[in-house]
Design a protein around this motif. Structure first.
Motif, PDB file in Angstrom:
ATOM      1  N   SER A  90     -41.270  20.032 -11.313  1.00 29.88           N
ATOM      2  CA  SER A  90     -41.223  20.555  -9.949  1.00 29.88           C
ATOM      3  C   SER A  90     -40.272  21.753  -9.918  1.00 29.88           C
ATOM      4  CB  SER A  90     -40.734  19.492  -8.954  1.00 29.88           C
ATOM      5  OG  SER A  90     -41.551  18.346  -8.999  1.00 29.88           O
ATOM      6  N   VAL A  91     -40.717  22.834  -9.283  1.00 30.75           N
ATOM      7  CA  VAL A  91     -39.906  24.036  -9.150  1.00 30.75           C
ATOM      8  C   VAL A  91     -39.880  24.422  -7.673  1.00 30.75           C
ATOM      9  CG1 VAL A  91     -39.587  26.444  -9.807  1.00 30.75           C
ATOM     10  CG2 VAL A  91     -40.517  24.813 -11.462  1.00 30.75           C
ATOM     11  N   LEU A  92     -38.703  24.658  -7.141  1.00 31.12           N
ATOM     12  CA  LEU A  92     -38.546  25.036  -5.739  1.00 31.12           C
ATOM     13  C   LEU A  92     -37.711  26.300  -5.661  1.00 31.12           C
ATOM     14  CD1 LEU A  92     -38.783  24.462  -2.663  1.00 31.12           C
ATOM     15  CD2 LEU A  92     -36.691  23.113  -2.863  1.00 31.12           C
ATOM     16  N   TYR A  93     -38.257  27.341  -5.027  1.00 30.99           N
ATOM     17  CA  TYR A  93     -37.526  28.594  -4.813  1.00 30.99           C
ATOM     18  C   TYR A  93     -37.254  28.779  -3.331  1.00 30.99           C
ATOM     19  CZ  TYR A  93     -36.625  33.521  -3.953  1.00 30.99           C
ATOM     20  OH  TYR A  93     -36.075  34.693  -3.503  1.00 30.99           O
ATOM     21  N   THR A  94     -36.026  29.167  -3.005  1.00 31.48           N
ATOM     22  CA  THR A  94     -35.643  29.481  -1.631  1.00 31.48           C
ATOM     23  C   THR A  94     -34.906  30.811  -1.627  1.00 31.48           C
ATOM     24  OG1 THR A  94     -35.368  27.122  -1.131  1.00 31.48           O
ATOM     25  CG2 THR A  94     -34.410  28.692   0.414  1.00 31.48           C
ATOM     26  N   GLY A  95     -35.408  31.748  -0.849  1.00 34.71           N
ATOM     27  CA  GLY A  95     -34.756  33.038  -0.686  1.00 34.71           C
ATOM     28  C   GLY A  95     -34.548  33.320   0.787  1.00 34.71           C
ATOM     29  N   GLN A  96     -33.373  33.781   1.152  1.00 30.11           N
ATOM     30  CA  GLN A  96     -33.097  34.056   2.559  1.00 30.11           C
ATOM     31  C   GLN A  96     -32.078  35.176   2.700  1.00 30.11           C
ATOM     32  OE1 GLN A  96     -31.737  30.321   4.109  1.00 30.11           O
ATOM     33  NE2 GLN A  96     -29.676  30.535   3.285  1.00 30.11           N
ATOM     34  N   SER A  97     -32.166  35.867   3.814  1.00 30.99           N
ATOM     35  CA  SER A  97     -31.237  36.961   4.082  1.00 30.99           C
ATOM     36  C   SER A  97     -29.851  36.409   4.387  1.00 30.99           C
ATOM     37  CB  SER A  97     -31.741  37.809   5.251  1.00 30.99           C
ATOM     38  OG  SER A  97     -31.962  36.992   6.396  1.00 30.99           O
ATOM     39  N   GLY A  98     -28.833  37.202   4.061  1.00 33.08           N
ATOM     40  CA  GLY A  98     -27.460  36.779   4.302  1.00 33.08           C
ATOM     41  C   GLY A  98     -27.120  36.782   5.781  1.00 33.08           C
ATOM     42  N   LEU A  99     -26.001  36.159   6.108  1.00 34.19           N
ATOM     43  CA  LEU A  99     -25.573  36.066   7.499  1.00 34.19           C
ATOM     44  C   LEU A  99     -25.123  37.427   8.022  1.00 34.19           C
ATOM     45  CD1 LEU A  99     -23.547  32.718   7.434  1.00 34.19           C
ATOM     46  CD2 LEU A  99     -25.896  33.096   8.201  1.00 34.19           C
ATOM     47  N   PRO A 100     -25.306  37.697   9.310  1.00 35.02           N
ATOM     48  CA  PRO A 100     -24.908  38.988   9.881  1.00 35.02           C
ATOM     49  C   PRO A 100     -23.407  39.063  10.141  1.00 35.02           C
ATOM     50  CG  PRO A 100     -25.860  37.601  11.590  1.00 35.02           C
ATOM     51  CD  PRO A 100     -26.002  36.846  10.300  1.00 35.02           C
ATOM     52  N   PHE A 101     -22.890  40.298  10.148  1.00 31.00           N
ATOM     53  CA  PHE A 101     -21.497  40.523  10.499  1.00 31.00           C
ATOM     54  C   PHE A 101     -21.347  41.948  11.010  1.00 31.00           C
ATOM     55  CE2 PHE A 101     -21.877  41.939   6.142  1.00 31.00           C
ATOM     56  CZ  PHE A 101     -21.064  43.052   6.051  1.00 31.00           C
ATOM     57  N   SER A 102     -20.168  42.264  11.535  1.00 29.07           N
ATOM     58  CA  SER A 102     -19.901  43.582  12.111  1.00 29.07           C
ATOM     59  C   SER A 102     -18.632  44.167  11.491  1.00 29.07           C
ATOM     60  CB  SER A 102     -19.714  43.490  13.632  1.00 29.07           C
ATOM     61  OG  SER A 102     -20.833  42.885  14.252  1.00 29.07           O
ATOM     62  N   TYR A 103     -18.664  45.473  11.221  1.00 32.58           N
ATOM     63  CA  TYR A 103     -17.464  46.190  10.801  1.00 32.58           C
ATOM     64  C   TYR A 103     -16.721  46.664  12.047  1.00 32.58           C
ATOM     65  CZ  TYR A 103     -18.849  46.397   5.877  1.00 32.58           C
ATOM     66  OH  TYR A 103     -19.179  46.079   4.574  1.00 32.58           O
ATOM     67  N   VAL A 104     -15.415  46.402  12.094  1.00 32.04           N
ATOM     68  CA  VAL A 104     -14.627  46.743  13.275  1.00 32.04           C
ATOM     69  C   VAL A 104     -13.315  47.395  12.836  1.00 32.04           C
ATOM     70  CG1 VAL A 104     -15.585  44.875  14.682  1.00 32.04           C
ATOM     71  CG2 VAL A 104     -13.536  44.461  13.301  1.00 32.04           C
ATOM     72  N   TYR A 105     -12.583  47.902  13.821  1.00 32.33           N
ATOM     73  CA  TYR A 105     -11.227  48.392  13.601  1.00 32.33           C
ATOM     74  C   TYR A 105     -10.243  47.232  13.708  1.00 32.33           C
ATOM     75  CZ  TYR A 105     -12.829  53.234  14.188  1.00 32.33           C
ATOM     76  OH  TYR A 105     -13.463  54.437  14.046  1.00 32.33           O
ATOM     77  N   GLY A 106      -9.176  47.314  12.964  1.00 25.66           N
ATOM     78  CA  GLY A 106      -8.111  46.332  13.077  1.00 25.66           C
ATOM     79  C   GLY A 106      -7.108  46.751  14.126  1.00 25.66           C
ATOM     80  N   GLY A 107      -7.546  46.875  15.350  1.00 27.18           N
ATOM     81  CA  GLY A 107      -6.669  47.308  16.426  1.00 27.18           C
ATOM     82  C   GLY A 107      -7.475  47.702  17.650  1.00 27.18           C
ATOM     83  N   ASP A 108      -6.795  47.892  18.761  1.00 25.96           N
ATOM     84  CA  ASP A 108      -7.454  48.238  20.019  1.00 25.96           C
ATOM     85  C   ASP A 108      -7.652  49.750  20.075  1.00 25.96           C
ATOM     86  OD1 ASP A 108      -8.556  48.167  22.506  1.00 25.96           O
ATOM     87  OD2 ASP A 108      -6.694  47.721  23.570  1.00 25.96           O
ATOM     88  N   VAL A 109      -8.699  50.244  19.420  1.00 27.57           N
ATOM     89  CA  VAL A 109      -8.911  51.682  19.293  1.00 27.57           C
ATOM     90  C   VAL A 109      -9.206  52.329  20.636  1.00 27.57           C
ATOM     91  CG1 VAL A 109     -10.346  53.462  18.224  1.00 27.57           C
ATOM     92  CG2 VAL A 109      -9.681  51.452  16.916  1.00 27.57           C
ATOM     93  N   LEU A 161      -8.106  41.787  19.592  1.00 29.28           N
ATOM     94  CA  LEU A 161      -8.129  43.238  19.399  1.00 29.28           C
ATOM     95  C   LEU A 161      -9.035  43.672  18.251  1.00 29.28           C
ATOM     96  CD1 LEU A 161      -4.327  44.063  19.866  1.00 29.28           C
ATOM     97  CD2 LEU A 161      -6.103  43.887  21.608  1.00 29.28           C
ATOM     98  N   PHE A 162      -9.798  42.738  17.667  1.00 26.34           N
ATOM     99  CA  PHE A 162     -10.713  43.087  16.587  1.00 26.34           C
ATOM    100  C   PHE A 162     -12.144  43.152  17.120  1.00 26.34           C
ATOM    101  CE2 PHE A 162      -8.108  41.356  12.751  1.00 26.34           C
ATOM    102  CZ  PHE A 162      -7.111  42.259  13.048  1.00 26.34           C
ATOM    103  N   ASN A 163     -12.335  43.833  18.228  1.00 28.93           N
ATOM    104  CA  ASN A 163     -13.674  43.851  18.822  1.00 28.93           C
ATOM    105  C   ASN A 163     -14.222  45.260  18.984  1.00 28.93           C
ATOM    106  OD1 ASN A 163     -11.867  44.546  20.893  1.00 28.93           O
ATOM    107  ND2 ASN A 163     -13.313  43.902  22.463  1.00 28.93           N
ATOM    108  N   ASP A 164     -13.530  46.260  18.434  1.00 31.60           N
ATOM    109  CA  ASP A 164     -13.997  47.647  18.550  1.00 31.60           C
ATOM    110  C   ASP A 164     -14.786  48.012  17.303  1.00 31.60           C
ATOM    111  OD1 ASP A 164     -12.728  47.792  20.974  1.00 31.60           O
ATOM    112  OD2 ASP A 164     -10.903  48.715  20.167  1.00 31.60           O
ATOM    113  N   LEU A 165     -16.067  48.263  17.475  1.00 34.93           N
ATOM    114  CA  LEU A 165     -16.946  48.550  16.353  1.00 34.93           C
ATOM    115  C   LEU A 165     -16.565  49.864  15.675  1.00 34.93           C
ATOM    116  CD1 LEU A 165     -20.289  47.479  18.054  1.00 34.93           C
ATOM    117  CD2 LEU A 165     -19.013  46.224  16.309  1.00 34.93           C
ATOM    118  N   LEU A 166     -16.769  49.904  14.374  1.00 35.98           N
ATOM    119  CA  LEU A 166     -16.317  51.016  13.546  1.00 35.98           C
ATOM    120  C   LEU A 166     -17.245  52.227  13.687  1.00 35.98           C
ATOM    121  CD1 LEU A 166     -14.148  51.643  11.341  1.00 35.98           C
ATOM    122  CD2 LEU A 166     -15.890  51.050   9.657  1.00 35.98           C
ATOM    123  N   TYR A 167     -16.644  53.396  13.782  1.00 33.35           N
ATOM    124  CA  TYR A 167     -17.394  54.656  13.786  1.00 33.35           C
ATOM    125  C   TYR A 167     -17.341  55.262  12.387  1.00 33.35           C
ATOM    126  CZ  TYR A 167     -18.408  59.614  14.418  1.00 33.35           C
ATOM    127  OH  TYR A 167     -18.922  60.879  14.289  1.00 33.35           O
TER     128      TYR A 167
END
Length: 215
Positions: free
Chosen positions: A22-41, A55-61
């Protein structure tokens, strides 16, 4: 949201009808995440979810030209390396990274089972089973890895001191950058290899049947 599952089962060995594979293959996309600034930009004073994400909620430019951002020479080099190595950052050059637009690497897993049934007298059989979990990692230590990261990954930190009136930012990756074979500083990946999910494993089992009853 993407997952592929495929399985194959049968008795492929000539002359061994009681040996199954018996052979079983499972492939799946990785979990999502966001790049942010380490501060209240943006200076809105709005905190993230929980104390650890305050304060880690400002998305990175990501600027098209790194000279657009008030960064030091070293930070410019690290950010350029990160953009070159990460498709998500490269896709967002010239704009702000969208929330949950980045994903950890695709996950591949291959499991194998070999079973053989021995006939012992009338109505009695012994089934021997061997399971190889995550065969890919057994073949190559760089395969079959499960890599995860935090939902919010601070990549740049605001400069708090000696800024000379400019809001300088410095490299703020979760882990320290390393030097490559040429001696240049390179930012490391933000994800962590999960164990034991990324390690190959083996388990052996036996099932005894007496007159149609399993023990």
């Amino acid at each position: 949201p993407h997952k592929v599952v495929a399985s194959v089962f049968g008795s492929p060995f000539p002359g061994l009808p009681d040996t199954e594979l018996s052979v079983l293959y499972t492939g799946q996309s990785g979990l999502p995440f966001s790049y942010v600034y380490g501060g209240d930009v943006n200076g809105d004073g709005y905190a993230g979810l929980g104390g650890s994400f305050d304060l880690f909620n400002d998305l990175l430019y990501i600027p098209n030209n790194l000279s657009e951002a008030p960064l030091s020479f070293v930070t410019q080099g690290l950010l350029a390396s990160a953009v070159e190595a990460d498709d998500c950052l490269a896709r967002h050059q010239g704009r702000t990274v969208r929330r949950n637009a980045c994903r950890a690497p695709w996950e591949n897993r291959l499991d194998l089972r070999v079973a053989h049934t021995l006939r012992v007298g009338a109505g009695t059989s012994v089934r021997l089973e061997a399971d190889l979990i995550n065969v890919l990692n057994l073949v190559n230590s760089d395969w079959g890895k499960v890599e995860r990261t935090q939902p919010l990954v601070p990549l740049m930190d605001l400069c708090r001191f000696n800024c000379d009136g400019r809001p300088l930012a410095s490299w703020g990756g979760a882990v320290l950058p390393q030097r490559d074979e040429e001696g240049k500083l390179r930012p490391t990946d933000p994800w962590t290899v999960m164990t034991p999910d990324s390690q190959w494993q083996m388990q052996l089992g036996a099932r005894v049947t007496f007159g149609g009853r399993e023990q």
